[in-house]
Write an enzyme that holds these catalytic residues in place. Structure first.
Site, PDB file in Angstrom:
ATOM      1  N   SER A 284      42.089  31.599  81.165  1.00 56.99           N
ATOM      2  CA  SER A 284      43.109  30.786  80.522  1.00 56.99           C
ATOM      3  C   SER A 284      43.522  29.620  81.440  1.00 56.99           C
ATOM      4  O   SER A 284      42.683  28.798  81.813  1.00 56.99           O
ATOM      5  CB  SER A 284      44.294  31.661  80.120  1.00 56.99           C
ATOM      6  OG  SER A 284      45.189  30.955  79.311  1.00 56.99           O
TER       7      SER A 284
ATOM      8  N   ASP B   3      40.622  31.429  69.273  1.00 57.94           N
ATOM      9  CA  ASP B   3      41.650  31.415  70.315  1.00 57.94           C
ATOM     10  C   ASP B   3      42.900  30.698  69.815  1.00 57.94           C
ATOM     11  O   ASP B   3      42.843  29.537  69.416  1.00 57.94           O
ATOM     12  CB  ASP B   3      41.095  30.715  71.557  1.00 57.94           C
ATOM     13  CG  ASP B   3      41.878  31.035  72.825  1.00 57.94           C
ATOM     14  OD1 ASP B   3      43.107  31.188  72.738  1.00 57.94           O
ATOM     15  OD2 ASP B   3      41.250  31.123  73.892  1.00 57.94           O
TER      16      ASP B   3
ATOM     17  N   HIS C 234      41.839  35.799  72.928  1.00 61.87           N
ATOM     18  CA  HIS C 234      42.099  35.175  74.218  1.00 61.87           C
ATOM     19  C   HIS C 234      42.085  36.175  75.372  1.00 61.87           C
ATOM     20  O   HIS C 234      41.821  35.806  76.518  1.00 61.87           O
ATOM     21  CB  HIS C 234      43.456  34.461  74.160  1.00 61.87           C
ATOM     22  CG  HIS C 234      43.750  33.582  75.330  1.00 61.87           C
ATOM     23  ND1 HIS C 234      43.157  32.356  75.525  1.00 61.87           N
ATOM     24  CD2 HIS C 234      44.597  33.761  76.382  1.00 61.87           C
ATOM     25  CE1 HIS C 234      43.618  31.808  76.632  1.00 61.87           C
ATOM     26  NE2 HIS C 234      44.487  32.639  77.171  1.00 61.87           N
TER      27      HIS C 234
END
Length: 450
Positions: free
Chosen positions: A158, A400, A428
């Site tokens: 991320s 996502d 995610h």
């Protein structure tokens, strides 16, 4: 040096002093912490290093309980460093308690301006040199021999992937390979671009949730109507308003988030002396999802991670709040008036959070200073990225909710030697919940096996 043993792993603590401002190396110092993880029985082996950059911003690295999750494949190949990015975990903390020592909101904001990806990468580089020495040889090799001496691999999840792209922009000579999971940023997308793309994605997640759990339409509206009349006090002193309730939509971005939200809603009510009321257990669980006590930098710095002077010289200025009005499906009053189901919001930070969360209230003016700050330095060098030779393998999640697919694929086209794996099998949090499948595939991609 502290050494701990857990099932299947040996852990060692590392602390390193780094400059607050890397352009002033003799100035104020911070402590940055990294936890070394190696497979039990392999402590003395010459293993290549893999540094893990956590998502966020403002989140500490995971605390391993043993050899599990993505550490299973990682420890087959690497000695891992779990880096607590500056301000988090066991690194010098930055929160309402410690920031109060720095002076007023302007001084606090000036301090926190040094907590973005560019500073995190320079911290990591100092850690690399401390543990491995200087690199030699070509940056294009992913081997473990002499050509890779002094270099290490990076795994960025991320926001950690954002940091990895900054690393490739600033110090590719320190890298032997890069893995990115759910974190290819737009190289020239500002905060408004990010949220303009994000609201429709979050709306789709809401629609999918209500299609899966249609009874939640009535449940969410009932709770919202109650909160509009009587905002609830959370156990830790926070205030649950309708808008704060909508912020539970952050849960919808993970694989198990939709059923978890459903179970939360179905246990919201109890009957007390005055009739139906929100259950203490519900309010306690909501607090756990909404409080930023453990991650205040996530809220304070969230829009700043997208700011770059070459993209927009102006301030981010609470972009998520500014754009929200353009998406009326997120208007709670409209939903309560019969205009549709109540839509939950996602990874958006709003000014009112600094009124409803006790951990953030003392930082309200500091957050405003950062929102008004202009001329943020660039984070990505597009010319250098285009010429990149370091092998990069990136998992891009088609569904996502947090990182835009189109932005990620556009970036993939602009970074040399980068291969993508686009999948809708995982959300995610695929790195954490896939039992090592995601990282195994990326390792094989960088080794030319796929």
């Amino acid at each position: 040096m502290s050494v701990d043993r857990l099932p299947g792993v040996v852990l060692r603590d590392h602390f390193l002093d780094v400059p607050l401002d890397h352009s002033v190396p003799d100035g104020e110092r911070l402590s940055v912490y990294g936890r070394e993880v190696v497979a039990a029985g392999r402590e003395r082996e010459e293993l290549p290093w893999l540094v893990y950059l956590q998502g966020g911003p403002g989140c500490a690295s995971p605390r391993p309980l043993g050899r599990d999750s993505w550490l299973v494949p990682a420890l087959d190949h690497y000695r891992v460093l779990l880096l607590d990015q500056r301000g988090t975990g066991r690194s010098t903390p930055a929160n309402r308690q410690t920031l109060a020592l720095r002076g007023g909101p302007r001084e606090q904001a000036a301090y926190l301006a040094h907590f973005r990806a560019d500073a995190i990468v320079r911290d990591a580089e100092l850690f690399r040199r401390h543990l491995l020495g200087e690199g030699t040889g070509s940056t294009g090799s992913a081997g473990t021999g002499e050509a890779a001496a002094g270099r290490w691999s990076v795994l960025g999840q991320s926001f950690g992937g954002f940091c990895a792209l900054t690393y490739l922009s600033r110090a590719p000579e320190g890298l032997r390979e890069v893995f990115v999971t759910g974190g290819l940023p737009g190289l020239d997308t500002g905060a408004e671009d990010v949220y303009r793309a994000a609201y429709p994605r979050v709306a789709r997640k809401n629609a999918a949730h209500y299609a899966r759990f249609p009874q939640d339409v009535e449940s969410a509206l009932r709770i919202a109507a109650h909160l509009r009349e009587r905002p609830a006090r959370l156990p830790g002193g926070g205030v649950l308003t309708v808008e704060a309730f909508q912020a539970l939509g952050l849960m919808l971005g993970t694989g198990a988030g939709s059923p978890a939200l459903h179970h939360l809603l179905e246990e919201a009510w109890v009957t007390g002396p005055s009739g139906p009321e929100l259950a203490d257990s519900f309010l306690q669980a909501v607090q756990g999802h909404l409080s930023y006590a453990s991650t205040p930098l996530y809220a304070v710095l969230h829009e700043a991670i997208y700011a770059q002077r070459s993209v927009d010289r102006g301030a981010t200025g609470w972009a998520a709040q500014r754009l929200r009005a353009k998406f009326p499906e997120f208007d709670a009053d409209r939903a309560l008036a019969g205009g549709g189901p109540l839509y939950f919001t996602g990874e958006m930070i709003y000014p009112w959070l600094f009124d409803t969360d006790p951990a953030l209230r003392p930082l309200k003016e500091t957050a405003q200073e950062l929102a008004a700050r202009e001329e943020w330095p660039d984070l990505y060098d597009t010319v250098r990225l285009a010429a990149n030779e370091v092998p990069v393998a990136a998992a891009v999640y088609a569904d996502d909710m947090y990182v835009d697919l189109a932005h990620s694929l556009r970036t993939a086209e602009r970074v040399g030697n980068l291969r993508t794996w686009v999948t809708n099998e995982w959300e995610h949090d695929g790195l954490r919940v896939s039992d090592g499948t995601v990282l195994r595939r990326l390792i094989r991609m960088n080794r030319g096996e796929l």
